[in-house]
Design a protein around this motif. Structure first.
Motif, short mmCIF file in Angstrom:
data_model
loop_
_atom_site.label_atom_id
_atom_site.label_comp_id
_atom_site.label_asym_id
_atom_site.label_seq_id
_atom_site.Cartn_x
_atom_site.Cartn_y
_atom_site.Cartn_z
N THR A 23 0.84 -1.19 0.00
CA THR A 23 0.00 0.00 0.00
C THR A 23 0.88 1.26 0.00
O THR A 23 0.37 2.36 0.01
N LEU A 57 -6.38 -2.48 -1.85
CA LEU A 57 -7.32 -2.17 -0.77
C LEU A 57 -8.56 -1.51 -1.35
O LEU A 57 -8.54 -0.97 -2.45
N GLY A 81 -11.09 0.64 3.05
CA GLY A 81 -9.86 0.24 3.71
C GLY A 81 -8.89 1.40 3.84
O GLY A 81 -8.23 1.56 4.87
#
Length: 315
Positions: A48, A237, A241
């Protein structure tokens, strides 16, 4: 404490940046050893966060979005959120690893665009930039460890210099221009990353964590389902999220840097019920808000960090 947390998304492991106290910046820097075992992960995974790797030794190959390139140190690799990468048959890897979330860039769109351009190849030689890059990385790591006054600003400025030097070193047209099929994939990836960048920019605005996914989709001119698909393609995600991640980060900042009560912090990050906020915070961090605040205050007596990955999970 681990530099990242390991979850699974669509059967592809997903790593989330989780820097140690007293560093509340969405940033970490170290060697392959200090970042941890996952900095050498030999299985496909994605992040991420952004990762810049400067390999100074070792052999094997780096695989980025199914494109493999043999290691010939020194070598510079950039991985952006959502890209799938791993190290193939890599042994004796040495060098520097830099990890950071996009909010560390302070919404500098030119830096985001540069990182996307650099991430189109699994790695390239630094050429004439090798010595300056090595010196800059060594200084950044020293600042990160020492925690001297103003180190946050220095790290941000140094990261921008690092990006510029990386761009100078990536001058090969063969690396910058993919073939037609790869170009189509890159265009799709670019669209997803652009929308995700716009979404995260809005999310970081004051009150951003208090909004719904539908409201963001409407502002971005698309359906919630389309936003969900693009954000997931880019980061692994969902928009929800990412909202949870931002809520957690903002709550950490408020608990550490202000005297706000837990109830006030809960309201500031979008929770009407303080009890629900406490359950949310414990689920995301493994600690209650009160324990996190106490622990953050108690760690400043010894800010030195021997390793930011005590266990097997690293980057």
């Amino acid at each position: 404490m681990d530099a990242s947390r390991h979850t699974r998304s669509l059967d592809i492991p997903l790593h989330r940046l989780d820097v140690p106290l007293p560093h509340l910046l969405p940033f970490a820097i170290g060697t392959f050893d200090t970042i941890g075992a996952l900095s050498r992960a030999n299985f496909p995974h994605r992040h991420t966060f952004y990762e810049i790797v400067y390999v100074t030794g070792g052999h094997g190959a780096h695989v980025l979005d199914s494109v493999q390139r043999a290691l010939h140190p020194p070598q510079l690799c950039v991985i952006t959120p959502g890209q799938i990468h791993h190290w193939a048959d890599a042994e004796d890897l040495t060098g520097h690893v830099v990890l950071f979330n996009e909010d560390f860039l302070l919404s500098r769109t030119q830096d985001v665009a540069a990182l996307r351009a650099l991430s189109r190849a699994p790695g390239h030689a630094p050429g004439g930039q090798a010595a300056p890059v090595e010196a800059l990385l060594a200084e950044m790591e020293a600042e990160y460890r020492a925690l001297r006054a103003g180190y946050q600003k220095l790290l941000r400025a140094s990261l921008q210099i690092l990006i510029v030097r990386a761009l100078r070193s990536c001058s090969s047209a063969e690396e910058a221009a993919p073939h037609s099929r790869a170009a189509e994939g890159a265009a799709a990836h670019s669209r997803a990353t652009e929308v995700t960048a716009d979404f995260t920019r809005l999310l970081r605005l004051p009150g951003g964590t208090c909004r719904s996914v539908d409201s963001y989709a409407q502002e971005l001119g698309m359906s919630a389902g389309h936003l969900h698909a693009l954000v997931r393609q880019s980061t692994g995600l969902t928009p929800g999220g990412l909202i949870r991640l931002q809520r957690t980060l903002e709550a950490k900042r408020l608990l550490t840097a202000t005297t706000m009560t837990v109830r006030q912090v809960a309201g500031a990050v979008g929770f009407r019920d303080p009890a629900y906020f406490c359950r949310f915070f414990r689920r995301e961090t493994g600690m209650s808000p009160g324990a996190f605040r106490a622990d953050a205050g108690g760690n400043h007596h010894d800010p030195r960090i021997e390793s930011i990955a005590a266990g097997p999970d690293g980057s």
